[in-house]
Design a protein around this motif. Structure first.
Motif, PDB file in Angstrom:
ATOM      1  N   ARG A 129     -30.998  13.218 -24.672  1.00  0.00           N
ATOM      2  CA  ARG A 129     -30.514  12.629 -23.262  1.00  0.00           C
ATOM      3  C   ARG A 129     -31.422  11.382 -23.080  1.00  0.00           C
ATOM      4  N   TRP A 130     -30.649  10.471 -22.583  1.00  0.00           N
ATOM      5  CA  TRP A 130     -31.412   9.076 -22.440  1.00  0.00           C
ATOM      6  C   TRP A 130     -31.497   8.580 -21.035  1.00  0.00           C
ATOM      7  N   PHE A 131     -32.726   8.285 -20.509  1.00  0.00           N
ATOM      8  CA  PHE A 131     -32.911   7.739 -19.428  1.00  0.00           C
ATOM      9  C   PHE A 131     -33.749   6.270 -19.477  1.00  0.00           C
ATOM     10  N   GLY A 132     -33.374   5.393 -18.342  1.00  0.00           N
ATOM     11  CA  GLY A 132     -33.805   4.031 -18.512  1.00  0.00           C
ATOM     12  C   GLY A 132     -33.382   3.283 -17.607  1.00  0.00           C
ATOM     13  N   ARG A 133     -33.554   1.846 -17.685  1.00  0.00           N
ATOM     14  CA  ARG A 133     -32.731   0.894 -16.782  1.00  0.00           C
ATOM     15  C   ARG A 133     -31.617   0.033 -17.220  1.00  0.00           C
ATOM     16  N   ALA A 145     -28.047   4.157 -20.868  1.00  0.00           N
ATOM     17  CA  ALA A 145     -28.593   5.331 -20.495  1.00  0.00           C
ATOM     18  C   ALA A 145     -27.751   6.186 -19.509  1.00  0.00           C
ATOM     19  N   GLU A 146     -27.942   7.449 -19.900  1.00  0.00           N
ATOM     20  CA  GLU A 146     -27.163   8.430 -18.978  1.00  0.00           C
ATOM     21  C   GLU A 146     -27.698   8.654 -17.759  1.00  0.00           C
ATOM     22  N   VAL A 147     -29.005   8.507 -17.582  1.00  0.00           N
ATOM     23  CA  VAL A 147     -29.663   8.487 -16.158  1.00  0.00           C
ATOM     24  C   VAL A 147     -30.322   7.057 -16.027  1.00  0.00           C
ATOM     25  N   ARG A 148     -29.962   6.446 -15.292  1.00  0.00           N
ATOM     26  CA  ARG A 148     -30.566   4.989 -15.154  1.00  0.00           C
ATOM     27  C   ARG A 148     -30.741   4.682 -13.706  1.00  0.00           C
ATOM     28  N   ALA A 149     -31.527   3.483 -13.525  1.00  0.00           N
ATOM     29  CA  ALA A 149     -31.765   2.971 -12.067  1.00  0.00           C
ATOM     30  C   ALA A 149     -31.171   1.664 -11.811  1.00  0.00           C
ATOM     31  N   ASP A 150     -30.525   1.132 -10.773  1.00  0.00           N
ATOM     32  CA  ASP A 150     -29.871  -0.103 -10.666  1.00  0.00           C
ATOM     33  C   ASP A 150     -30.427  -0.439  -9.174  1.00  0.00           C
ATOM     34  N   ASP A 151     -30.465  -1.942  -8.941  1.00  0.00           N
ATOM     35  CA  ASP A 151     -31.006  -2.180  -7.594  1.00  0.00           C
ATOM     36  C   ASP A 151     -32.341  -1.890  -7.127  1.00  0.00           C
ATOM     37  N   VAL A 152     -33.485  -2.151  -8.068  1.00  0.00           N
ATOM     38  CA  VAL A 152     -34.628  -1.472  -7.574  1.00  0.00           C
ATOM     39  C   VAL A 152     -35.231  -2.336  -6.748  1.00  0.00           C
ATOM     40  N   ALA A 153     -36.019  -1.862  -5.685  1.00  0.00           N
ATOM     41  CA  ALA A 153     -36.648  -2.800  -4.758  1.00  0.00           C
ATOM     42  C   ALA A 153     -37.783  -1.978  -4.340  1.00  0.00           C
ATOM     43  N   VAL A 154     -39.074  -2.844  -4.478  1.00  0.00           N
ATOM     44  CA  VAL A 154     -40.468  -2.068  -4.241  1.00  0.00           C
ATOM     45  C   VAL A 154     -40.930  -2.712  -2.899  1.00  0.00           C
ATOM     46  N   THR A 155     -41.403  -1.743  -1.893  1.00  0.00           N
ATOM     47  CA  THR A 155     -42.108  -2.248  -0.999  1.00  0.00           C
ATOM     48  C   THR A 155     -43.627  -1.559  -0.654  1.00  0.00           C
ATOM     49  N   ALA A 156     -44.128  -1.696   0.160  1.00  0.00           N
ATOM     50  CA  ALA A 156     -45.585  -1.113   0.451  1.00  0.00           C
ATOM     51  C   ALA A 156     -45.264   0.409   0.850  1.00  0.00           C
ATOM     52  N   ASP A 157     -44.089   0.951   1.107  1.00  0.00           N
ATOM     53  CA  ASP A 157     -43.654   2.094   1.543  1.00  0.00           C
ATOM     54  C   ASP A 157     -43.162   3.101   0.546  1.00  0.00           C
ATOM     55  N   GLY A 158     -43.177   2.447  -0.440  1.00  0.00           N
ATOM     56  CA  GLY A 158     -42.342   3.010  -1.664  1.00  0.00           C
ATOM     57  C   GLY A 158     -41.383   2.037  -2.308  1.00  0.00           C
ATOM     58  N   VAL A 201     -28.142   6.396 -11.116  1.00  0.00           N
ATOM     59  CA  VAL A 201     -26.651   6.664 -11.762  1.00  0.00           C
ATOM     60  C   VAL A 201     -26.838   7.864 -12.731  1.00  0.00           C
ATOM     61  N   VAL A 202     -26.288   9.154 -12.460  1.00  0.00           N
ATOM     62  CA  VAL A 202     -26.621  10.102 -13.353  1.00  0.00           C
ATOM     63  C   VAL A 202     -25.079  10.378 -14.007  1.00  0.00           C
ATOM     64  N   ASP A 203     -24.977  10.287 -15.231  1.00  0.00           N
ATOM     65  CA  ASP A 203     -23.607  10.520 -15.840  1.00  0.00           C
ATOM     66  C   ASP A 203     -22.529   9.811 -15.286  1.00  0.00           C
ATOM     67  N   GLY A 204     -22.710   8.525 -14.598  1.00  0.00           N
ATOM     68  CA  GLY A 204     -21.613   7.845 -13.932  1.00  0.00           C
ATOM     69  C   GLY A 204     -21.551   7.787 -12.464  1.00  0.00           C
ATOM     70  N   HIS A 219     -42.919   3.978 -11.548  1.00  0.00           N
ATOM     71  CA  HIS A 219     -42.825   5.250 -11.282  1.00  0.00           C
ATOM     72  C   HIS A 219     -41.230   5.909 -11.079  1.00  0.00           C
ATOM     73  N   VAL A 220     -40.271   4.714 -11.048  1.00  0.00           N
ATOM     74  CA  VAL A 220     -38.930   5.001 -11.105  1.00  0.00           C
ATOM     75  C   VAL A 220     -38.633   5.628 -12.433  1.00  0.00           C
ATOM     76  N   MET A 221     -39.134   5.081 -13.436  1.00  0.00           N
ATOM     77  CA  MET A 221     -38.774   5.636 -14.722  1.00  0.00           C
ATOM     78  C   MET A 221     -39.120   7.066 -15.085  1.00  0.00           C
ATOM     79  N   ASN A 222     -40.369   7.338 -14.391  1.00  0.00           N
ATOM     80  CA  ASN A 222     -40.984   8.779 -14.373  1.00  0.00           C
ATOM     81  C   ASN A 222     -39.765   9.797 -13.581  1.00  0.00           C
ATOM     82  N   ALA A 223     -39.289   9.038 -12.433  1.00  0.00           N
ATOM     83  CA  ALA A 223     -38.283   9.905 -11.593  1.00  0.00           C
ATOM     84  C   ALA A 223     -37.090  10.269 -12.360  1.00  0.00           C
TER      85      ALA A 223
END
Length: 470
Positions: free
Chosen positions: A249-253, A257-270, A276-279, A293-297
């Motif tokens: 099962r793949w994760f990544g950006r 990847a079956e589990v991936r992250a789009d539109d990542v935005a970083v601030t001082a609050d997190g 996207v999980v399986d679409g 830490h997005v990759m860890n999540a």
């Protein structure tokens, strides 16, 4: 620990029983197991482990005074307590963990997840445990209990009612992950990344790849390997999984990847992103600082959804996590002067990620300050990698670079060599000297990163700064 008779315990560790009245071989022991006499309570089992500076056998008496019901020793100690004598206490600890997990698995619904990687193990462990705790009793390591002692101690905390065991596997040499993961034959194995952490002990990046792939080889046939699609070396472990009859099962950006992250935005609050999980898309607000830490999540979500947890529940539970762990991107100080204490572990990859986070979360009106110490266990790569950190700090425009300790001095020299510095980069031999400088130098609006390996001791400097500017 589950209830076992003294005879069962002795059989599990191949030891010889020396009984103290009123015990018999059928006496049942069900307390916790530990190698630290200070943590022993009534009914517990004390394992007398020889150490580099002291010997656990010296503390058998203290353990018994604290309530220990049994001691596992390498020789009989003149203390009134039943003892099981073994050839090697650390090996016995592993044997006992193997037997306890085997029994719980045979009689219950226990699922085991193993986690390894050059960086991110502890954060991923904590995120995954937070998700799984909502499904049932979950056992996971305290702090970074991931070595030949810590991993078995974690395994021994399982009970008949435990549904999930999350094990973190660290290593400083080839074969260690294979031995630890072999105790439990994980249902799911997560490999986060292959980087330069501990490269000195392994002998290079390819040897590190071989060591981390030991977890994939340890996953039981029919199990699952959760792999980082963005790391070419981790992705190269997929054929190993296939050979073992293990799914992937793949994760990544990336889009595949079956589990991936789009539109990542970083601030001082997190960090915010769309997971996207399986679409299926889900918004996530992760309060743990740092884009890395997005990759860890994602890894935690990939494993948890494979174990039957809904993506929505994964997201909701992750959003309750405020910090990864003490001394890991831990916000301290105040809104005026923010201290980010990330000085428990450091490698070239995690140092780079932390510096980039510092740059990302600092507004134009604020000042970036990096307090940096040595990265340990890099062996022959140490000088080159410390140089790269100094160079990166300059290229990121870090406005104050404070380097602490003789082993880290090359960061300072490289920073000076790469920029037109007029006091922007400074070096101090000790954390105390750095503290005295910083309490006079820091001002409102500063965002301060404290980053080093554990051995450099800067985590305590970070704590002091946090208290001073709270």
């Amino acid at each position: 620990m589950i209830a076992l008779t003294i005879a069962d315990l002795a059989a599990a560790v191949s030891g010889d029983v020396h009984l103290a009245a009123p015990d018999t071989p059928d006496t049942v022991v069900s307390g916790a197991v530990d190698t630290d006499s200070r943590l022993i309570g009534r009914g517990d089992v004390f394992v007398a482990k020889p150490g580099e500076t002291t010997d656990g056998h010296v503390f058998v008496g203290a353990a018994v005074e604290a309530g220990a019901a049994l001691a596992i020793v390498e020789h009989v100690v003149d203390v009134e307590v039943s003892q099981i004598v073994v050839a090697d206490a650390v090996a016995a600890l592993a044997d006992l963990a193997r037997e306890v997990v085997r029994r719980v698995r045979a009689d219950g619904d226990l699922r085991v997840v193993g986690i390894t990687g050059s960086n991110g193990k502890t954060t991923t462990k904590n995120l995954l445990a937070r998700i799984l705790e909502g499904e049932g009793e979950t056992v996971s390591p305290r702090a970074s209990f991931n070595n030949e002692v810590g991993a078995p101690l974690t395994m021994l905390r399982v009970t008949e009612g435990t549904r999930f065991l999350v094990s973190e596997f660290g290593a400083s040499a080839p074969g260690e992950i294979a031995r630890l993961a072999g105790l439990v034959d994980p249902d799911v194995g997560i490999v986060l990344m292959v980087g330069m952490a501990h490269a000195g002990g392994f002998g290079g990046i390819e040897a590190t790849f071989a060591a981390k792939s030991e977890l994939v080889r340890a996953v039981r046939p029919g199990g699952l390997a959760v792999l980082n699609a963005d790391d070419a070396r981790v992705a190269a472990m997929a054929p190993i999984a296939d050979e073992r009859g293990v799914g992937v099962r793949w994760f990544g950006r990336g889009a595949d990847a079956e589990v991936r992250a789009d539109d990542v935005a970083v601030t001082a609050d997190g960090t915010t992103c769309t997971v996207v999980v399986d679409g299926e898309a889900h918004p996530l607000r992760l309060r743990v600082l740092g884009e890395h830490h997005v990759m860890n999540a994602l890894a935690a979500i990939a494993a948890a959804t494979a174990l039957g947890v809904s993506a929505a529940d994964c997201i909701a539970r992750l959003e309750t996590v405020e910090i990864a762990e003490r001394w890991r991107m831990q916000p301290l100080g105040s809104d005026s002067i923010r201290i980010i204490n990330d000085a428990y572990n450091a490698s070239p990859d995690s140092m780079s990620a932390a510096l980039r986070t510092l740059a990302q979360i600092t507004e134009p009106s604020q000042r970036t300050v990096a307090v940096l110490g040595a990265m340990s266990e890099l062996g022959e790569y140490a000088e080159e990698e410390h140089d790269r950190v100094g160079l990166l700090a300059v290229r990121l425009g870090i406005q104050r670079i404070v380097v602490v300790g003789a082993d880290a001095r090359r960061m300072f020299l490289e920073a000076v060599a790469q920029g037109s510095w007029d006091g922007e980069a400074v070096w101090f031999a000790t954390p105390d000297e750095a503290y005295e400088y910083l309490v006079g130098e820091l001002r409102a609006g500063d965002r301060v990163l404290v980053k080093s390996s554990n051995s450099a001791g800067l985590r305590f400097l970070g704590d002091r700064l946090g208290e001073s500017f709270s």
